[in-house]
Design an enzyme around this catalytic site. Structure first.
Site, PDB file in Angstrom:
ATOM      1  CB  CYS A  72      -3.453 -16.034  16.516  1.00 19.46           C
ATOM      2  SG  CYS A  72      -3.313 -14.873  15.163  1.00 19.46           S
ATOM      3  NE  ARG A  91      -3.565   0.163   1.978  1.00 24.34           N
ATOM      4  CZ  ARG A  91      -4.261  -0.661   2.776  1.00 24.34           C
ATOM      5  NH1 ARG A  91      -4.188  -0.515   4.078  1.00 24.34           N
ATOM      6  NH2 ARG A  91      -5.008  -1.594   2.262  1.00 24.34           N
ATOM      7  CE1 TYR A  92       0.601   4.337   4.463  1.00 24.46           C
ATOM      8  CE2 TYR A  92       0.738   2.063   5.201  1.00 24.46           C
ATOM      9  CZ  TYR A  92       0.182   3.323   5.300  1.00 24.46           C
ATOM     10  OH  TYR A  92      -0.791   3.559   6.224  1.00 24.46           O
ATOM     11  CB  CYS A 116      -7.751 -10.587  19.289  1.00 22.20           C
ATOM     12  SG  CYS A 116      -6.015 -10.849  19.668  1.00 22.20           S
ATOM     13  CG  ASP A 126      -9.494  -1.501  11.418  1.00 20.86           C
ATOM     14  OD1 ASP A 126      -9.325  -0.275  11.287  1.00 20.86           O
ATOM     15  OD2 ASP A 126      -8.570  -2.336  11.388  1.00 20.86           O
ATOM     16  CE  LYS A 173      -0.968   0.938  10.523  1.00 18.74           C
ATOM     17  NZ  LYS A 173      -0.539   0.409   9.201  1.00 18.74           N
ATOM     18  CG  ASP A 204      -5.442   1.027   8.742  1.00 17.19           C
ATOM     19  OD1 ASP A 204      -5.279   1.617   7.653  1.00 17.19           O
ATOM     20  OD2 ASP A 204      -4.752   0.063   9.109  1.00 17.19           O
ATOM     21  CB  CYS A 241      -8.813 -10.316  15.100  1.00 17.40           C
ATOM     22  SG  CYS A 241      -7.675 -10.485  13.717  1.00 17.40           S
ATOM     23  NE  ARG A 252      -4.499  -8.201   8.320  1.00 22.07           N
ATOM     24  CZ  ARG A 252      -3.336  -7.965   8.930  1.00 22.07           C
ATOM     25  NH1 ARG A 252      -2.798  -8.886   9.711  1.00 22.07           N
ATOM     26  NH2 ARG A 252      -2.710  -6.828   8.744  1.00 22.07           N
ATOM     27  NE  ARG A 273       5.304   2.296   6.029  1.00 21.80           N
ATOM     28  CZ  ARG A 273       4.992   3.435   5.447  1.00 21.80           C
ATOM     29  NH1 ARG A 273       5.584   3.811   4.332  1.00 21.80           N
ATOM     30  NH2 ARG A 273       4.052   4.209   5.960  1.00 21.80           N
TER      31      ARG A 273
END
Ligand SMILES: *Cc1c(COP(=O)(O)O)cnc(C)c1O
Ligand code: SF4
Length: 443
Positions: A136, A123-124, A140, A304, A348, A341, A143, A145, A127
């Protein structure tokens, strides 16, 4: 679970369960093997009983968004009041996760759209996010995702990983690679070592980051063997995610200390969660504990718009209030950047209290954290450097090596520059542009 874990009510003694269990308890593989995936197990361990109706609703919830929590993380729950516990809320399902609203999205951050190859979000300019694991130790509930983690079908294969590495190798702009997931530290040591070796072999990659929640949910994952591996990479940074001061235990402190001693800079990315940490005092206590353990608060995320997160979202005002309570009131390096975001892949965006009240040609008017209003006078000599990108002829001495390629300035920085011709950034579907349909004289 193979063994019954009896948790005492004394929070301090929770990790001291029984000597026999102890050695296994500290073994991260034992923790993974005994990951709790059933509502009944949680009931038994925490000594609570849900009604049949509630259990049915919880089951439906975990059918869609799986439940997984390490015995370690569950042991942090205050058994006197489990349902209000910040750890419990982060790991235990809530049936309102299934109540979808109109504005929730599958992929609010367009991570899949901005993906040139499977497993990479680029995206950037300089990076990339590189998804190396889709699982995981603890799922969470908040989360972003959520739809993907724990889904066995989206676990990246070795081919996917090689494709990602290949993309980075062929994209010289990429100087910073973020290993993400899922949790990259779920991978076996040797596999992680292989990925790190391959990525660090790429000459234009200057920095590698790992995003992992292991120091929080399974600190025993930070073994001596893992440290021996991570230590080899001089350009490695680690970001973790502590959201509440009660997550900073003796075990997590020891894990952080090992990482810091290995010379790895540590950052923390908290998520602002309603009824968990949406409180200036909680956040101040958290950032103080983080910096005391050499972890730099990096971001505070607004929650999000992913599916099933509505009950965790706070007003944006709460985040600003938290920053207002930190900046100036405590060490500057303990203050994270509060970000949203942007839905649709905008990335962000920092959200800040306003400190700049006004300005004129000669002065700016500022206010500080105490409400003191000050002025700052501009220099009398107002002619500033103009940049025409002719660095050879400039008085400032930018000496860059020939192999340091520079890429085009974009965005607001481009508009601000002296050397670019463009004076506007225009939305793609601007109605008046479409109306005039390419007739330049109508501009
Ligand atoms: C967060 C993020 C990054 C890294 O952003 P930093 O501000 O450099 O930490 C890179 N790519 C994507 C897609 C991200 O969401
Ligand atoms: S550790 Fe990260 S990726 Fe895994 S469930 Fe938590 S927030 Fe999601």
């Amino acid at each position: 679970m193979n063994e019954t874990i009896n948790l005492t009510k004394d929070r301090i003694n929770k990790e001291e369960i029984s000597n026999k269990l102890m050695t296994k308890w500290y073994d991260w593989k034992w923790q993974i093997k005994n990951t709790i995936r059933k509502v009944e197990t949680v009931e038994r361990i925490l000594g609570i009983t849900f009604s049949q109706e509630k259990k049915r609703a919880l089951q439906q919830t975990i059918d869609k968004f799986p439940l997984a929590v390490t015995p370690y993380y569950l042991s942090l729950v205050d058994t006197d009041d489990p349902e209000n516990d910040p750890v419990f809320k982060q790991c235990f399902p809530n049936s309102i996760e299934l109540k979808l609203t109109d504005w929730e999205m599958d992929d609010p951050l367009d991570e899949d759209t901005d993906s040139p190859v499977t497993g990479i979000t680029h995206r950037y300019p300089d990076r990339v996010l590189f998804y190396v694991s889709q699982i995981c130790a603890m799922y969470c509930r908040h989360c972003t995702r959520k739809r993907k983690v724990g889904d066995v079908e989206s676990i990246p294969s070795k081919d996917d990983i090689m494709q990602g590495i290949e993309y980075i190798r062929n994209t010289p702009q990429v100087r910073d690679v973020l290993l993400s997931g899922g949790d990259p530290l779920m991978l076996p040591d040797e596999y992680l070592d292989w990925i790190l070796t391959e990525v660090s072999k790429i000459p234009h990659v200057e920095v590698i980051r790992i995003g992992s929640r292991m120091p929080v949910v399974l600190p025993y994952r930070i073994t001596d063997n893992l440290i021996n591996i991570l230590e080899k990479y001089d350009n490695l940074w680690i970001n973790t995610q502590f959201n509440h001061p009660s997550e900073i235990t003796g075990s997590s402190r020891r894990a952080l200390k090992k990482l810091a001693k290995a010379g790895i800079p540590l950052g923390n990315q908290s998520v602002l969660l309603r009824d968990v940490n949406d409180c200036p005092r909680i956040m101040k206590s958290l950032v103080h504990k983080l910096v005391a353990n050499r972890v730099r608060p990096y971001y505070l995320y607004q929650c999000d718009l992913s599916e099933g997160l509505e009950h965790f979202r706070t007003n944006v005002g709460k985040g600003i209030e938290i920053i207002e309570n930190l900046r100036g009131h405590t060490s500057g390096f303990a203050v994270p950047t509060y970000v949203i975001d942007a839905p649709g892949g905008g990335g962000k965006i920092p959200i800040m209290p306003n400190y700049l009240l006004s300005w004129s040609t000669n002065k700016v008017v500022l206010r500080n954290y105490e409400g003191v209003i000050s002025t700052y006078k501009m220099p009398a000599y107002s002619e500033q450097n103009e940049c025409d990108l002719e660095c050879d002829k400039c008085n400032l001495q930018l000496k860059i090596a020939e192999n340091e390629i520079e890429y085009k300035t974009i965005g607001i920085a481009q508009l601000l520059s002296d050397y670019e011709e463009d004076i506007t950034l225009v939305p793609e579907n601007l109605e008046r542009k479409l109306r005039n349909n390419g007739d330049e004289n109508d501009e």
